[in-house]
Enzyme design. Sequence first.
Site, PDB file in Angstrom:
ATOM      1  N   ASP A  45       0.837  -1.195   0.000  1.00 15.82           N
ATOM      2  CA  ASP A  45       0.000   0.000   0.000  1.00 15.82           C
ATOM      3  C   ASP A  45       0.873   1.247   0.000  1.00 15.82           C
ATOM      4  O   ASP A  45       1.422   1.636   1.030  1.00 15.82           O
ATOM      5  CB  ASP A  45      -0.921   0.000   1.228  1.00 15.82           C
ATOM      6  CG  ASP A  45      -1.852   1.201   1.204  1.00 15.82           C
ATOM      7  OD1 ASP A  45      -2.916   1.111   0.554  1.00 15.82           O
ATOM      8  OD2 ASP A  45      -1.499   2.250   1.780  1.00 15.82           O
ATOM      9  N   LYS A  79      -1.804   6.122  -4.446  1.00 20.50           N
ATOM     10  CA  LYS A  79      -2.801   7.178  -4.200  1.00 20.50           C
ATOM     11  C   LYS A  79      -2.406   8.474  -4.886  1.00 20.50           C
ATOM     12  O   LYS A  79      -1.212   8.809  -4.971  1.00 20.50           O
ATOM     13  CB  LYS A  79      -2.943   7.430  -2.687  1.00 20.50           C
ATOM     14  CG  LYS A  79      -3.162   6.167  -1.898  1.00 20.50           C
ATOM     15  CD  LYS A  79      -3.421   6.395  -0.422  1.00 20.50           C
ATOM     16  CE  LYS A  79      -3.399   5.064   0.320  1.00 20.50           C
ATOM     17  NZ  LYS A  79      -2.085   4.604   0.725  1.00 20.50           N
ATOM     18  N   HIS A 112      -6.340  10.307  -2.413  1.00 24.67           N
ATOM     19  CA  HIS A 112      -5.790  10.226  -1.050  1.00 24.67           C
ATOM     20  C   HIS A 112      -6.663  10.951  -0.014  1.00 24.67           C
ATOM     21  O   HIS A 112      -6.918  10.433   1.070  1.00 24.67           O
ATOM     22  CB  HIS A 112      -4.359  10.796  -1.048  1.00 24.67           C
ATOM     23  CG  HIS A 112      -3.492  10.243   0.039  1.00 24.67           C
ATOM     24  ND1 HIS A 112      -2.144  10.043  -0.108  1.00 24.67           N
ATOM     25  CD2 HIS A 112      -3.773   9.858   1.298  1.00 24.67           C
ATOM     26  CE1 HIS A 112      -1.643   9.547   1.007  1.00 24.67           C
ATOM     27  NE2 HIS A 112      -2.623   9.434   1.885  1.00 24.67           N
TER      28      HIS A 112
END
Length: 318
Positions: A45, A79, A112
């Site tokens: 991530d 993101k 984000h």
Amino acid sequence: MSASIVLKRTGQKMPQVGFGLWKVTKSTCADTVYNALKAGYRLLDGAGDYGNEKEAGEGLRRAISDGIVKREDVFVTSKLWNTFHAREHVGALARKQLGLWGIDYFDLFLIHFPIALQYVDPAHRYPPEWFGDDGKVYLANVPFSETWGAMETLVDEGLVKNIGVSNCQGALLLDVLRYAKYAPAVNQVELHPYLSQEALIKLCNTLGVAITAYSSLGPQSYVELGGSKGAENLLQHSAVASIASKHSKSTAQVLLRWAVQQGLAVIPKSNNHDRLVQNLQVEQFTLTDDEMKQLSSLNVNLRLNDPADIDPRMAIFA
Ligand code: A2P
């Protein structure tokens, strides 16, 4: 291998336990990612804002060339940062970020924050973070619908497989669904026993939007940033410790298990290899209903990551 969540539109499986790259030290990031994949993690991530995408990509590509994983076995999330919300910047940034990773698609790309800031040319400063050169926050008038439309174009162009949001509350999610061609697959939010977000979980379950919980260990996630807001450390909380000792697990594993057992994905980060390995082992035990309730009852709506603390005009959780 960790269990997975099936994402609604694509049917793609997102591992429930992933490795978070926020605050992973840049100089050791490539090795950390390599070792995380070797230890069994299959989700990474990342985000433009974390400043370590190039190094994370190096670790991933080394693991691929050493035969530890194939690209298609790893679920890579990134993101889009706040300064790139305008339609013309979304594609350029996604391409730049893919270039840093050295891969040709993201499995998941998230907005984000639902906050648009003034554009900063990546050649001038990257990642741009929250502030202009003078240390002030500059908002931009980009509607979320414009950014979402540009995210959908990334899907059509094959640059990303799934798209989603982060730090979004119910009202905004419902609004996106009114105009979305592709519904958000995931909402990634701060979630731990001090901020249990039960109403948001219920809504996302109803809508078929998967939730990834970040900062699963609560205040501990913010200690290294000096932002734990004086909250009692959940890792040392007596209720958590007593459940942990009953299962012969660590308190961190109990906190991660509490989230996973609710069907949420988690993305713990660790710069320490033993803790990194330990965090992946949260599926070999089950908390009782009573233990789940005890942990949920610690909720005090304590939000540690709130942009309003930077500037009151960014009070997205107000
Ligand atoms: P460290 O890297 O030194 O292990 P996040 O919520 O952003 O993933 O951050 C998790 C925080 O908790 C980090 O500060 C990390 O520090 C620490 N941490 C991660 N795993 C464990 C664990 N199993 N036990 C205790 N602390 C942990």
